[in-house]
Design an enzyme around this catalytic site. Sequence first.
Site, PDB file in Angstrom:
ATOM      1  N   PHE A  93       0.816  -1.221   0.000  1.00  0.00           N
ATOM      2  CA  PHE A  93       0.000   0.000   0.000  1.00  0.00           C
ATOM      3  C   PHE A  93       0.848   1.269   0.000  1.00  0.00           C
ATOM      4  CE2 PHE A  93      -2.554  -3.154   2.336  1.00  0.00           C
ATOM      5  CZ  PHE A  93      -3.748  -3.080   1.643  1.00  0.00           C
ATOM      6  N   SER A 137      -5.213   1.836  -9.144  1.00  0.00           N
ATOM      7  CA  SER A 137      -6.355   2.742  -9.040  1.00  0.00           C
ATOM      8  C   SER A 137      -7.106   2.794 -10.365  1.00  0.00           C
ATOM      9  CB  SER A 137      -5.844   4.140  -8.699  1.00  0.00           C
ATOM     10  OG  SER A 137      -6.847   5.097  -8.859  1.00  0.00           O
ATOM     11  N   TYR A 161       0.181  11.273 -10.521  1.00  0.00           N
ATOM     12  CA  TYR A 161      -0.174  10.173  -9.609  1.00  0.00           C
ATOM     13  C   TYR A 161      -0.618   8.945 -10.413  1.00  0.00           C
ATOM     14  CZ  TYR A 161      -3.150   7.332  -6.596  1.00  0.00           C
ATOM     15  OH  TYR A 161      -3.734   6.269  -5.951  1.00  0.00           O
ATOM     16  N   LYS A 165       1.039   4.936 -10.967  1.00  0.00           N
ATOM     17  CA  LYS A 165       0.344   3.644 -10.812  1.00  0.00           C
ATOM     18  C   LYS A 165       0.494   2.822 -12.095  1.00  0.00           C
ATOM     19  CE  LYS A 165      -1.050   4.086  -6.661  1.00  0.00           C
ATOM     20  NZ  LYS A 165      -0.515   3.210  -5.619  1.00  0.00           N
ATOM     21  N   PHE A 190     -11.723   1.489  -7.036  1.00  0.00           N
ATOM     22  CA  PHE A 190     -12.566   2.634  -7.391  1.00  0.00           C
ATOM     23  C   PHE A 190     -12.542   3.607  -6.204  1.00  0.00           C
ATOM     24  CE2 PHE A 190     -13.981   2.145 -11.735  1.00  0.00           C
ATOM     25  CZ  PHE A 190     -13.218   1.031 -12.028  1.00  0.00           C
ATOM     26  N   ARG A 243     -19.696   8.482  -9.000  1.00  0.00           N
ATOM     27  CA  ARG A 243     -18.553   7.596  -8.753  1.00  0.00           C
ATOM     28  C   ARG A 243     -19.036   6.267  -8.191  1.00  0.00           C
ATOM     29  NH1 ARG A 243     -16.806  11.210 -11.141  1.00  0.00           N
ATOM     30  NH2 ARG A 243     -14.949  12.478 -10.769  1.00  0.00           N
TER      31      ARG A 243
HETATM   32  P1  NAD Z   1      -2.654   6.282   2.978  1.00  0.00           P
HETATM   33  O1  NAD Z   1      -1.849   7.505   2.691  1.00  0.00           O
HETATM   34  O2  NAD Z   1      -3.586   6.317   4.120  1.00  0.00           O
HETATM   35  O3  NAD Z   1      -1.659   5.032   3.176  1.00  0.00           O
HETATM   36  C1  NAD Z   1      -0.406   4.927   2.557  1.00  0.00           C
HETATM   37  C2  NAD Z   1       0.613   4.557   3.636  1.00  0.00           C
HETATM   38  O4  NAD Z   1       1.900   4.409   3.034  1.00  0.00           O
HETATM   39  C3  NAD Z   1       0.741   5.620   4.711  1.00  0.00           C
HETATM   40  O5  NAD Z   1       0.699   5.005   5.978  1.00  0.00           O
HETATM   41  C4  NAD Z   1       2.109   6.240   4.439  1.00  0.00           C
HETATM   42  O6  NAD Z   1       2.697   6.749   5.613  1.00  0.00           O
HETATM   43  C5  NAD Z   1       2.869   5.067   3.842  1.00  0.00           C
HETATM   44  N1  NAD Z   1       3.988   5.424   2.941  1.00  0.00           N
HETATM   45  C6  NAD Z   1       3.967   6.308   1.912  1.00  0.00           C
HETATM   46  N2  NAD Z   1       5.161   6.345   1.301  1.00  0.00           N
HETATM   47  C7  NAD Z   1       5.945   5.424   1.951  1.00  0.00           C
HETATM   48  C8  NAD Z   1       7.290   4.990   1.786  1.00  0.00           C
HETATM   49  N3  NAD Z   1       8.073   5.497   0.820  1.00  0.00           N
HETATM   50  N4  NAD Z   1       7.771   4.047   2.628  1.00  0.00           N
HETATM   51  C9  NAD Z   1       6.994   3.538   3.625  1.00  0.00           C
HETATM   52  N5  NAD Z   1       5.711   3.917   3.822  1.00  0.00           N
HETATM   53  C10 NAD Z   1       5.201   4.854   2.993  1.00  0.00           C
HETATM   54  O7  NAD Z   1      -3.418   5.894   1.649  1.00  0.00           O
HETATM   55  P2  NAD Z   1      -4.540   4.814   1.390  1.00  0.00           P
HETATM   56  O8  NAD Z   1      -5.783   5.534   1.035  1.00  0.00           O
HETATM   57  O9  NAD Z   1      -4.558   3.817   2.466  1.00  0.00           O
HETATM   58  O10 NAD Z   1      -3.988   4.167   0.047  1.00  0.00           O
HETATM   59  C11 NAD Z   1      -3.186   3.001   0.054  1.00  0.00           C
HETATM   60  C12 NAD Z   1      -2.726   2.720  -1.366  1.00  0.00           C
HETATM   61  O11 NAD Z   1      -3.868   2.568  -2.210  1.00  0.00           O
HETATM   62  C13 NAD Z   1      -1.890   3.837  -1.989  1.00  0.00           C
HETATM   63  O12 NAD Z   1      -0.866   3.250  -2.762  1.00  0.00           O
HETATM   64  C14 NAD Z   1      -2.874   4.564  -2.867  1.00  0.00           C
HETATM   65  O13 NAD Z   1      -2.248   5.186  -3.972  1.00  0.00           O
HETATM   66  C15 NAD Z   1      -3.778   3.430  -3.317  1.00  0.00           C
HETATM   67  N6  NAD Z   1      -5.127   3.896  -3.691  1.00  0.00           N
HETATM   68  C16 NAD Z   1      -5.863   4.605  -2.795  1.00  0.00           C
HETATM   69  C17 NAD Z   1      -7.122   5.056  -3.146  1.00  0.00           C
HETATM   70  C18 NAD Z   1      -7.944   5.878  -2.189  1.00  0.00           C
HETATM   71  O14 NAD Z   1      -8.896   6.498  -2.613  1.00  0.00           O
HETATM   72  N7  NAD Z   1      -7.651   5.899  -0.900  1.00  0.00           N
HETATM   73  C19 NAD Z   1      -7.646   4.766  -4.417  1.00  0.00           C
HETATM   74  C20 NAD Z   1      -6.860   4.025  -5.304  1.00  0.00           C
HETATM   75  C21 NAD Z   1      -5.607   3.577  -4.927  1.00  0.00           C
HETATM   76  C1  UD1 Z   2     -10.061  11.210  -6.676  1.00  0.00           C
HETATM   77  C2  UD1 Z   2      -8.818  11.258  -7.517  1.00  0.00           C
HETATM   78  C3  UD1 Z   2      -8.552   9.875  -8.088  1.00  0.00           C
HETATM   79  C4  UD1 Z   2      -8.475   8.830  -6.980  1.00  0.00           C
HETATM   80  C5  UD1 Z   2      -9.770   8.868  -6.174  1.00  0.00           C
HETATM   81  C6  UD1 Z   2      -9.667   7.907  -5.013  1.00  0.00           C
HETATM   82  C7  UD1 Z   2      -8.814  13.572  -8.341  1.00  0.00           C
HETATM   83  C8  UD1 Z   2      -8.959  14.443  -9.528  1.00  0.00           C
HETATM   84  N1  UD1 Z   2      -8.999  12.254  -8.560  1.00  0.00           N
HETATM   85  O1  UD1 Z   2     -11.091  10.855  -7.540  1.00  0.00           O
HETATM   86  O2  UD1 Z   2      -7.333   9.878  -8.796  1.00  0.00           O
HETATM   87  O3  UD1 Z   2      -8.292   7.531  -7.525  1.00  0.00           O
HETATM   88  O4  UD1 Z   2      -9.948  10.206  -5.673  1.00  0.00           O
HETATM   89  O5  UD1 Z   2     -10.817   7.918  -4.230  1.00  0.00           O
HETATM   90  O6  UD1 Z   2      -8.503  14.015  -7.253  1.00  0.00           O
HETATM   91  N2  UD1 Z   2     -16.442  16.488  -4.839  1.00  0.00           N
HETATM   92  C9  UD1 Z   2     -17.133  17.625  -4.480  1.00  0.00           C
HETATM   93  N3  UD1 Z   2     -16.672  18.361  -3.421  1.00  0.00           N
HETATM   94  C10 UD1 Z   2     -15.539  18.027  -2.732  1.00  0.00           C
HETATM   95  C11 UD1 Z   2     -14.827  16.863  -3.112  1.00  0.00           C
HETATM   96  C12 UD1 Z   2     -15.296  16.120  -4.179  1.00  0.00           C
HETATM   97  O7  UD1 Z   2     -18.162  17.939  -5.066  1.00  0.00           O
HETATM   98  O8  UD1 Z   2     -15.151  18.757  -1.791  1.00  0.00           O
HETATM   99  C13 UD1 Z   2     -16.972  15.647  -5.943  1.00  0.00           C
HETATM  100  C14 UD1 Z   2     -15.995  15.477  -7.111  1.00  0.00           C
HETATM  101  O9  UD1 Z   2     -16.174  16.515  -8.044  1.00  0.00           O
HETATM  102  C15 UD1 Z   2     -16.415  14.100  -7.645  1.00  0.00           C
HETATM  103  C16 UD1 Z   2     -16.888  13.346  -6.389  1.00  0.00           C
HETATM  104  O10 UD1 Z   2     -17.174  14.354  -5.427  1.00  0.00           O
HETATM  105  O11 UD1 Z   2     -17.517  14.231  -8.503  1.00  0.00           O
HETATM  106  C17 UD1 Z   2     -15.834  12.411  -5.829  1.00  0.00           C
HETATM  107  O12 UD1 Z   2     -14.618  13.137  -5.637  1.00  0.00           O
HETATM  108  P1  UD1 Z   2     -13.344  12.517  -4.903  1.00  0.00           P
HETATM  109  O13 UD1 Z   2     -13.765  11.899  -3.625  1.00  0.00           O
HETATM  110  O14 UD1 Z   2     -12.285  13.558  -4.855  1.00  0.00           O
HETATM  111  O15 UD1 Z   2     -12.894  11.318  -5.843  1.00  0.00           O
HETATM  112  P2  UD1 Z   2     -12.546  11.307  -7.416  1.00  0.00           P
HETATM  113  O16 UD1 Z   2     -12.671  12.644  -8.006  1.00  0.00           O
HETATM  114  O17 UD1 Z   2     -13.327  10.217  -8.033  1.00  0.00           O
END
Ligand code: NAD
Ligand code: UD1
Length: 356
Positions: A93, A137, A161, A165, A190, A243
Amino acid sequence: MAGITNFMQGRSKRILVPGGAGYIGSHTCVELINRGYTPVIVDNFVNSSIASVDRIRQITGANDVPVIEADIRDTAEMVRVLREHECEAVIHFAGLKAVGESTAQPLDYYSNNVQGSLSLLEAMKQAGTGHIVFSSSATVYGTPVSLPYTESHPLAPTNPYGMTKYAVELMLNDLVASRAGINAGILRYFNPIGAHPSGLIGEDPNGVPNNLMPFVAQVAVGRRPHLNVFGNDYDTPDGTGVRDYIHVVDLAEAHIAALEKLLASPDSFTVNLGSGIGHSVLDVVKAFEQASGRDIPLEFVDRRPGDLPAYWADPTYAMELLGWQTRLTLEDMCRDQWAWQSGNPNGYPDVKIGAA
Ligand code: NAD
Ligand code: UD1
């Protein structure tokens, strides 16, 4: 008998979890422990708190959750940890995830996400660790050519970003093809939201949340006056963005299914993790108001640059391949997000590293 044997074998398996203190990682550690695995957490805490590890222990009753403060770019340290704990697999992660920040600081993103993954894979090769589950992602798809997104949709990320990925996906595919003894499960998430139903772990963003759900939750708890809705003139049923939101506990369970698939067969795979259902911003606001009993004042403002109008997953392959599908609804996501937010209005308490 076979079931008991598998269970006993499962109990002893140690899984390296880089980024395990973060939002999705902490929920996955809970599910790993529930299934008899031991997560070995590696985190540099750049975007997380050691307090989350204490909460993982509190939820599961497991006192033996090893946690190592390290950066995945430290290859030698990763080799040492993999060997010392005899990890059978890695659920990766660790990375940075803010789209806007990635545009301003692309090199930090390539360093953490691409160089970090390269270092981790090199360490796995040296330590002889043969399985990796990777957090990708839906952002790798870019502007939809067709919806829902299937795994064969063209890949064209639109920000640094997303490019990181995509780059790691390519690296994993090449590594697998080289028959280096590593198989990989690439998971394209998602929109993960919600929290563990205990309310003890959840998403704790630094500063102003970029994403919808944490922002809504902070409005509900009184930390922010109102929600800005980014656009109400999209070609969607109510004009706001749509979404595919997925409960973080469903997502965590998918990681166990992916891990067990990799442990059981040499094949690698890439799979969408979504519900297949789209919800608008206003759907989320309404569901959150119901779950919390609080009003969410909102203002319609301009579209956020770079936002797509609507997208959602085709989750068919996840069901076929992993026997996994979402079971929790938007109502569940809002209820559990509220349990976390109302119980921890300012997120995790400040805890010094090593104190948990
Ligand atoms: P998060 O930031 O809560 O967790 C990421 C963790 O990785 C954190 O604890 C951070 O401290 C650690 N980290 C970052 N860089 C590091 C490094 N170089 N060495 C060691 N630790 C490191 O994020 P999350 O929402 O839990 O996401 C986890 C993964 O899923 C990420 O790779 C993110 O890109 C991917 N992802 C997240 C979402 C989302 O919406 N949350 C969507 C798609 C993909
Ligand atoms: C964002 C990231 C996407 C990532 C995903 C993870 C961007 C451009 N994209 O997507 O790369 O994989 O998060 O969950 O940042 N919205 C509002 N008000 C707000 C925040 C969001 O109206 O304050 C709306 C946005 O316009 C969108 C929806 O809510 O329509 C969801 O937004 P968000 O939670 O940021 O996710 P993504 O845009 O799908």
